[in-house]
Design an enzyme around this catalytic site. Structure first.
Site, PDB file in Angstrom:
ATOM      1  CB  SER A   1      55.922  35.757  60.063  1.00 59.73           C
ATOM      2  OG  SER A   1      56.374  35.905  58.729  1.00 59.73           O
TER       3      SER A   1
ATOM      4  CE1 TYR B   1      60.048  38.617  61.918  1.00 67.72           C
ATOM      5  CE2 TYR B   1      59.580  37.836  59.702  1.00 67.72           C
ATOM      6  CZ  TYR B   1      59.148  38.421  60.888  1.00 67.72           C
ATOM      7  OH  TYR B   1      57.838  38.804  61.020  1.00 67.72           O
TER       8      TYR B   1
END
Length: 260
Positions: free
Chosen positions: A138, A151
């Site tokens: 990501s 995250y």
């Protein structure tokens, strides 16, 4: 191409399911892996893929998955999509259980898959000349943002795992590709992150012209796997045009700026 086989994780929805469809459309044999068996059965009926239900955070389950893949034929590619985010808390307020799950799902699951499947990929590379690994991380691995620390940290750790793996495999004909998407509008990622709050999840994408879709990421994965065997796409960062950086997102129609 018809005899090349890939295992795609996270195949029950989103980017994983789209990748199964994309690879099947290009003639790959595909084994879709995810926890939800009902979703996998539907995907198998739609695409003709083989499927195996497996919780990648469970070491014994991953060992069983590896055994089944070894028994069922050669493996040419691992596409590790599975993972996810939970929560948007500040560091001081974070729920440790959420952070633990994110590290289990994004980092430790990836290590388990690599450890288990590298012998199969090496066996294929010995015969066919090369094998492939693709990891979907990501842009959260590249840039921190408030409320994203858990995250950010998990995806950054996964990204470092991938980059170290590429160096460890230097000299072997095994490609290591990292795909780092920015904003992707899928049916579940943000919904799961926000604890099932559908209104809040849709607000994340409100006014954004053409966010990435799962199919966009799947097309890039398929392209990376289809590139000539000597070409390794180390890191592919992809965002919608409306997202110039992790923190810079245009809401409203995209239009050319005109001189006043």
């Amino acid at each position: 191409m018809a005899n090349r086989r890939a295992v795609v994780t996270g195949a029950s929805s989103g980017i994983g399911a789209a990748t199964v469809r994309a690879l099947r459309g290009r003639g790959w044999d595909v084994v879709g892996v995810a926890r939800r068996e009902d979703r996998l059965r539907a995907l198998a009926a739609e695409t003709g893929a083989s499927v195996i239900a497996c919780d990648l955070t469970d070491g014994a389950a991953v060992s069983a998955l590896v055994g089944e893949l070894e028994r069922s034929g050669p493996l040419h590619a691992l596409v590790q999509v599975a993972g996810g985010a939970r929560g948007t808390d500040r560091v001081e307020d974070a729920a440790i259980d959420d952070w633990q799950w994110m590290f289990d799902a994004n980092v430790l699951a990836t290590q388990r898959l690599v450890a288990g499947l590298l012998p199969l990929l090496r066996a294929t590379a010995e015969v066919d000349g090369h094998a492939d690994t693709v990891f979907v991380t990501s842009t959260a691995a590249q840039t921190a943002y408030p409320g994203g620390a858990g995250y950010n940290a998990a995806k950054a750790a996964e990204g470092m795992l991938v980059r170290a793996l590429r160096q460890e495999l230097n000299g072997e004909p095994i490609r290591v590709v990292e795909v780092a998407p920015g904003m992707v509008h899928t049916e579940e990622f943000t919904l799961n992150r926000l604890g099932g709050d559908a209104v809040a999840a849709e607000a994340v994408y409100a006014g954004v012209e053409a966010p990435l879709l799962a199919d966009d990421v799947a097309d890039v994965i398929a392209y990376a796997l289809g590139a000539p065997a000597h070409v390794n796409l180390d890191l592919i960062t992809m965002r919608p045009v409306a997202q110039s950086a992790q923190h810079l997102l245009a809401r409203g129609p995209l239009r050319v700026r005109t001189a006043e």
